[in-house]
Design a protein around this motif. Structure first.
Motif, PDB file in Angstrom:
ATOM      1  N   MET A   1      39.412  41.017  44.652  1.00  7.68           N
ATOM      2  CA  MET A   1      40.835  40.731  44.664  1.00  7.68           C
ATOM      3  C   MET A   1      41.087  39.508  43.785  1.00  7.68           C
ATOM      4  O   MET A   1      40.360  38.516  43.875  1.00  7.68           O
ATOM      5  CB  MET A   1      41.289  40.451  46.091  1.00  7.68           C
ATOM      6  CG  MET A   1      42.763  40.377  46.229  1.00  7.68           C
ATOM      7  SD  MET A   1      43.227  40.967  47.845  1.00  7.68           S
ATOM      8  CE  MET A   1      44.387  39.750  48.285  1.00  7.68           C
ATOM      9  N   PRO A   2      42.099  39.532  42.934  1.00  3.83           N
ATOM     10  CA  PRO A   2      42.355  38.398  42.037  1.00  3.83           C
ATOM     11  C   PRO A   2      42.794  37.159  42.814  1.00  3.83           C
ATOM     12  O   PRO A   2      43.351  37.243  43.908  1.00  3.83           O
ATOM     13  CB  PRO A   2      43.469  38.888  41.120  1.00  3.83           C
ATOM     14  CG  PRO A   2      44.051  40.086  41.770  1.00  3.83           C
ATOM     15  CD  PRO A   2      43.052  40.614  42.753  1.00  3.83           C
ATOM     16  N   GLU A   3      42.531  36.035  42.199  1.00  4.68           N
ATOM     17  CA  GLU A   3      42.965  34.750  42.767  1.00  4.68           C
ATOM     18  C   GLU A   3      44.491  34.712  42.811  1.00  4.68           C
ATOM     19  O   GLU A   3      45.144  35.211  41.893  1.00  4.68           O
ATOM     20  CB  GLU A   3      42.480  33.597  41.891  1.00  4.68           C
ATOM     21  CG  GLU A   3      40.987  33.425  41.831  1.00  4.68           C
ATOM     22  CD  GLU A   3      40.463  32.678  43.035  1.00  4.68           C
ATOM     23  OE1 GLU A   3      41.166  31.787  43.549  1.00  4.68           O
ATOM     24  OE2 GLU A   3      39.351  33.013  43.463  1.00  4.68           O
ATOM     25  N   PRO A   4      45.065  34.094  43.846  1.00  3.35           N
ATOM     26  CA  PRO A   4      46.523  33.935  43.834  1.00  3.35           C
ATOM     27  C   PRO A   4      46.916  32.971  42.719  1.00  3.35           C
ATOM     28  O   PRO A   4      46.157  32.071  42.369  1.00  3.35           O
ATOM     29  CB  PRO A   4      46.839  33.349  45.212  1.00  3.35           C
ATOM     30  CG  PRO A   4      45.559  32.782  45.704  1.00  3.35           C
ATOM     31  CD  PRO A   4      44.439  33.532  45.023  1.00  3.35           C
ATOM     32  N   CYS A   5      48.073  33.201  42.153  1.00  5.13           N
ATOM     33  CA  CYS A   5      48.477  32.300  41.070  1.00  5.13           C
ATOM     34  C   CYS A   5      48.755  30.915  41.647  1.00  5.13           C
ATOM     35  O   CYS A   5      49.159  30.767  42.801  1.00  5.13           O
ATOM     36  CB  CYS A   5      49.683  32.838  40.303  1.00  5.13           C
ATOM     37  SG  CYS A   5      51.253  32.718  41.136  1.00  5.13           S
ATOM     38  N   GLY A   6      48.501  29.900  40.834  1.00  2.03           N
ATOM     39  CA  GLY A   6      48.690  28.520  41.268  1.00  2.03           C
ATOM     40  C   GLY A   6      50.157  28.135  41.265  1.00  2.03           C
ATOM     41  O   GLY A   6      50.980  28.753  40.588  1.00  2.03           O
ATOM     42  N   ARG A   7      50.460  27.126  42.011  1.00  2.00           N
ATOM     43  CA  ARG A   7      51.830  26.606  42.053  1.00  2.00           C
ATOM     44  C   ARG A   7      52.016  25.602  40.929  1.00  2.00           C
ATOM     45  O   ARG A   7      51.101  24.875  40.581  1.00  2.00           O
ATOM     46  CB  ARG A   7      52.101  25.929  43.392  1.00  2.00           C
ATOM     47  CG  ARG A   7      52.102  26.886  44.561  1.00  2.00           C
ATOM     48  CD  ARG A   7      52.361  26.153  45.855  1.00  2.00           C
ATOM     49  NE  ARG A   7      53.624  25.438  45.811  1.00  2.00           N
ATOM     50  CZ  ARG A   7      54.730  25.819  46.424  1.00  2.00           C
ATOM     51  NH1 ARG A   7      54.731  26.926  47.128  1.00  2.00           N
ATOM     52  NH2 ARG A   7      55.826  25.111  46.345  1.00  2.00           N
TER      53      ARG A   7
END
Length: 116
Positions: free
Chosen positions: A1-7
């Motif tokens: 699963m891809p990393e969540p995008c950063g804030r």
């Protein structure tokens, strides 16, 4: 699963809240070279109204990027100049100008000696 995008960080958010407003970049670019009287600044930026110029200069002064200086008359003259903090935007503006010339203007070169 891809990393969540950063804030996005607070610094970049604040930069674009201030500098991302219409006319702010051109105002700072004109002030990069020297202090400028209000009327001359307005003439240097085609299409900007006196009210908008006044509003943007007030915002930039409140942010510590521009100083308003009044020369006692007659006639009374108001000029604006960048603070040290405002002048530090020079390399960033230069890089943005070069990027714009390359990617938005199809390689059209701006001012002579601009260094792009």
């Amino acid at each position: 699963m891809p990393e969540p995008c950063g804030r996005v960080d607070l610094g970049i958010t604040r930069v674009f809240e201030l500098l991302g407003k219409r006319w702010t970049g051109p105002i700072i670019a004109v002030l990069m070279t020297q202090p400028v009287h209000f009327a001359d600044l307005r003439r240097a930026i085609p299409g900007i109204s006196e009210r908008m110029l006044s509003d943007r200069l007030t915002e930039l002064a409140a942010a510590g990027l521009v100083l308003r200086e009044v020369s006692e008359g007659p006639p009374l003259r108001v000029s604006y100049r960048l603070t040290e903090s405002g002048a530090e935007l020079g390399p960033a503006l230069s890089a943005l100008r070069c990027w714009g010339e390359k990617h938005l203007l199809g390689g059209v070169v701006g001012e002579p000696g601009a260094g792009c």
